[in-house]
Design an enzyme around this catalytic site. Structure first.
Site, mmCIF file in Angstrom:
data_model
loop_
_atom_site.group_PDB
_atom_site.id
_atom_site.type_symbol
_atom_site.label_atom_id
_atom_site.label_comp_id
_atom_site.label_asym_id
_atom_site.label_seq_id
_atom_site.Cartn_x
_atom_site.Cartn_y
_atom_site.Cartn_z
ATOM 1 N N GLY A 140 139.397 78.026 -25.588
ATOM 2 C CA GLY A 140 138.406 79.086 -25.605
ATOM 3 C C GLY A 140 138.138 79.599 -24.198
ATOM 4 N N THR B 38 140.699 81.955 -16.006
ATOM 5 C CA THR B 38 140.277 81.000 -15.000
ATOM 6 C C THR B 38 141.452 80.685 -14.093
ATOM 7 O OG1 THR B 38 139.027 78.957 -14.637
ATOM 8 C CG2 THR B 38 140.793 78.873 -16.266
ATOM 9 N N CYS C 53 136.072 83.585 -15.608
ATOM 10 C CA CYS C 53 135.328 83.364 -16.857
ATOM 11 C C CYS C 53 134.567 84.609 -17.303
ATOM 12 C CB CYS C 53 134.387 82.175 -16.728
ATOM 13 S SG CYS C 53 135.229 80.644 -16.298
#
Length: 222
Positions: free
Chosen positions: A80, A84, A181
């Site tokens: 999920g 990053t 993120c």
């Protein structure tokens, strides 16, 4: 606890620290294979601590507009989250745990993981915290909330995959190729940027110290 030496911690979970830099695709393949074996009951659970060469990963919610400068290889991944960064100086932990016998509660697993990482950072002198609505690990950097750790998990047949990344001493400028993120308004921090000189082995020891409590918190309520 030496690099490369597998060992068992309470709960019969194997704990492995990989030396050097581990290729991302190879790591994912090994993780998928081990998780499948755990689901079949033919392998023990595993905590795998590694470092990667510089790369970006795209989670299942990644927005292509947030890949600002693909200066490193970009890997799509089943965890999920969004984009990053992984690279040297960052402790990546891949957790292959059987939630089928540890409560079957993914939300509780993520909260327990946050608590474990926060406690581990505290043991090495870093005050960190969770923020409601923002998955990850946060700290105060000169009066601003900054992200020092990312969490991205996947659960397949009730076995967890992927895990966390804590910034010990990576090159923070490498995060500039993405919107980390998806949170453009918050900086990224590391132990080093906070003025803490922490050996990776020291942080690994802090993780190991708190692991039994983390594992115990996943036990089904009786």
């Amino acid at each position: 606890m030496q690099h490369g030496d597998p060992l068992l911690v309470p709960g019969e979970v194997e704990w492995r620290i990989e030396p050097g830099l581990t290729d991302y695709a190879d790591a994912v393949a090994a993780m998928e294979k081990r998780a499948a074996a755990i689901a079949k009951g033919t392998a023990s659970e595993l905590v795998w601590l590694i470092e990667h060469p510089p790369l970006y990963t795209a989670g299942t919610s990644a927005d292509p507009r947030e890949l600002v400068d693909p200066r490193f290889p970009v890997h799509a991944t089943g965890r999920g989250g969004r984009y990053t960064y992984h690279g040297p100086g960052q402790r990546v932990g891949y957790l292959m745990l059987d939630l089928g016998r540890r409560g079957r509660d993914v939300r509780a697993f993520v909260h327990a993981l946050e608590d474990w990482l926060i406690a581990s950072l505290s043991r090495v002198g870093i005050c960190a915290f969770a923020v409601p609505g923002r998955v990850g690990i946060w700290t105060d950097a000169d009066g601003r909330e900054a992200k020092i750790g990312a969490i991205g998990v996947r659960v397949k047949r009730w076995v967890t995959l992927h895990g966390f990344a804590i910034n010990i001493a990576p090159n923070l400028s490498d995060f500039g190729g993405i919107v980390p993120c998806g949170l453009a308004d918050f900086p990224v921090a590391s132990a080093k940027s906070l003025g803490k000189s922490i050996a990776m082995e020291t942080f690994d020891a802090a993780l190991a110290f708190g692991f039994p409590a983390f594992l115990g918190s996943l036990a089904p309520k009786r």
